[in-house]
Write a protein that holds these residues in place. Structure first.
Motif, PDB file in Angstrom:
ATOM      1  N   ILE A 231       0.627   4.067  -3.004  1.00  0.00           N
ATOM      2  CA  ILE A 231       0.303   5.481  -2.784  1.00  0.00           C
ATOM      3  C   ILE A 231       1.433   6.379  -3.281  1.00  0.00           C
ATOM      4  N   ILE A 232       2.686   5.963  -3.055  1.00  0.00           N
ATOM      5  CA  ILE A 232       3.817   6.756  -3.529  1.00  0.00           C
ATOM      6  C   ILE A 232       3.809   6.836  -5.053  1.00  0.00           C
ATOM      7  N   ALA A 233       3.444   5.755  -5.711  1.00  0.00           N
ATOM      8  CA  ALA A 233       3.346   5.756  -7.178  1.00  0.00           C
ATOM      9  C   ALA A 233       2.273   6.743  -7.636  1.00  0.00           C
ATOM     10  N   TYR A 234       1.169   6.807  -6.892  1.00  0.00           N
ATOM     11  CA  TYR A 234       0.104   7.768  -7.218  1.00  0.00           C
ATOM     12  C   TYR A 234       0.613   9.194  -7.014  1.00  0.00           C
ATOM     13  N   PHE A 235       1.330   9.435  -5.921  1.00  0.00           N
ATOM     14  CA  PHE A 235       1.898  10.762  -5.656  1.00  0.00           C
ATOM     15  C   PHE A 235       2.841  11.174  -6.781  1.00  0.00           C
ATOM     16  N   GLU A 236       3.614  10.205  -7.290  1.00  0.00           N
ATOM     17  CA  GLU A 236       4.581  10.506  -8.358  1.00  0.00           C
ATOM     18  C   GLU A 236       3.858  10.988  -9.617  1.00  0.00           C
ATOM     19  N   LYS A 237       2.668  10.462  -9.871  1.00  0.00           N
ATOM     20  CA  LYS A 237       1.905  10.858 -11.051  1.00  0.00           C
ATOM     21  C   LYS A 237       1.142  12.167 -10.824  1.00  0.00           C
TER      22      LYS A 237
ATOM     23  N   LYS B  70       0.828  -1.206   0.000  1.00  0.00           N
ATOM     24  CA  LYS B  70       0.000   0.000   0.000  1.00  0.00           C
ATOM     25  C   LYS B  70       0.862   1.256   0.000  1.00  0.00           C
ATOM     26  N   VAL B  71       1.951   1.244   0.754  1.00  0.00           N
ATOM     27  CA  VAL B  71       2.865   2.390   0.774  1.00  0.00           C
ATOM     28  C   VAL B  71       3.375   2.681  -0.633  1.00  0.00           C
ATOM     29  N   ASN B  72       3.855   1.645  -1.306  1.00  0.00           N
ATOM     30  CA  ASN B  72       4.401   1.839  -2.652  1.00  0.00           C
ATOM     31  C   ASN B  72       3.317   2.234  -3.662  1.00  0.00           C
TER      32      ASN B  72
END
Length: 339
Positions: A233-239, A229-231
């Motif tokens: 959400i971070i992937a979503y933040f990156e986009k 889940k952490v990764n």
């Protein structure tokens, strides 16, 4: 002394609504929301609609001399019990020190209001004179921990309730811009249409803040050590970097782990005592800290706080010569927290 205690504005507003006016209000500080709120309350209550044409004067500090303001304040009201003079952007007004001559004998039939934004008056003698005859109010920016109580209180006053997750979403996305925050809450209260609860789904649909990919959910993923889940959400933040700045995420993480560190040094780790020690609003937040204590010991927590400080500095260009992106920094930080 300038009034700046939390909620003191409520007493000022209460007195205004009771028609208990002071001859001078000097409203100053870095938070414009309370300055505007008190001023609007004065405008709504000082005069009847029929009296405003002749007895309400609004000027701007950059456009007038202090002598003009004083002369306006010395006028007597026309066919009314009082007149209202408002100086907006008073921080731009030159020669403000000359106001002390008017303060020696202010006209009781005049309500004189100064809106002094983006700072505070430094002349202590003038502040003392203002305080002796009127109200001096200093409007401070809220700290992050003060936002949830503010949101909850504002919504309650409107006759609604709000989910804890929804509070966190608004706080993370908007921060302590209270004017924008209350504006969004006002829009949501209109959209509710008969319902009485503001939910995370309502915010996602109407404000565009994701209910699944935000700092609230990211923190929960760290608490439970949900690496996937952490990764995610971070992937979503990156986009979506503009909607999810690293500085906000780091602030959320630091506040949580700094509070967590405090809990290792208290004897009573009951839910009620954790709520009291950390000034939490509900029991679910206390349970988050208890869950985190199961997954992170005190030594790991100290390391995490050190990592957060390191990556906060790197995000601001300190020892980050390679120009690593915010997303990459967050990925590195997340790995160190979770392993």
């Amino acid at each position: 002394m300038a009034k700046k205690e939390q909620n003191v504005h409520l007493q000022i507003i209460s007195d205004i609504r009771k028609k208990n006016f002071k001859p001078v209000y000097f409203l100053m500080g870095d938070e414009p929301y309370y300055i505007d709120l008190i001023t609007d309350t004065i405008i709504d209550n000082a005069l009847d609609d029929a009296d405003r044409d002749f007895n309400q004067t609004i000027v701007y500090g950059a456009d007038v001399e202090i002598s003009t303001v004083i002369n306006a304040a010395k006028r007597y009201p026309m066919m009314a019990s009082r007149q209202l003079v408002i100086v907006k952007e008073a921080q731009m007004l030159k020669g403000l020190d000359d106001l002390q001559f008017y303060l020696q004998k202010p006209l009781t039939s005049t309500v004189l209001v100064f809106n002094y934004k983006n700072g505070s008056l430094k002349n202590k003698k003038l502040l003392a004179e203002l305080n002796s005859v009127g109200i001096v109010y200093e409007s401070k920016k809220l700290y992050d921990y003060q936002l949830p109580p503010f949101i909850n209180s504002y919504v309650t006053e409107k006759g609604f309730t709000i989910e804890q997750k929804a509070i966190a979403m608004l706080g993370d996305a908007i921060g302590n811009d209270l004017s924008r925050l209350t504006g969004e809450l006002d829009k949501l209260s209109i959209i509710l249409q008969g319902n009485t609860r503001i939910t995370a789904a309502l915010i996602e649909h109407n404000i565009g803040i994701s209910k699944d990919f935000n700092n609230f959910e990211l923190l929960n993923a760290f608490i439970t050590k949900n690496i996937y889940k952490v990764n995610q959400i971070i992937a979503y933040f990156e986009k979506n970097p503009k909607s999810n700045p690293l500085i906000v995420t780091i602030s959320v993480l630091f506040n949580f782990y700094a509070n967590l560190m405090l809990l290792y040094f208290i004897q009573d780790k009951s839910e009620s005592n954790i709520m009291a020690e950390l000034k939490l609003r509900n029991i679910f937040q206390a349970r988050d800290y208890l869950a985190a204590m199961q997954n992170y010991n005190a030594y790991k927590c100290m390391d995490i706080i050190s990592y957060i400080r390191e990556y906060d500095a790197r995000s601001k260009g300190v020892e980050n010569a390679s120009g690593t992106t915010e997303a990459s920094l967050l990925k590195e930080l997340a790995y160190k927290i979770l392993h």
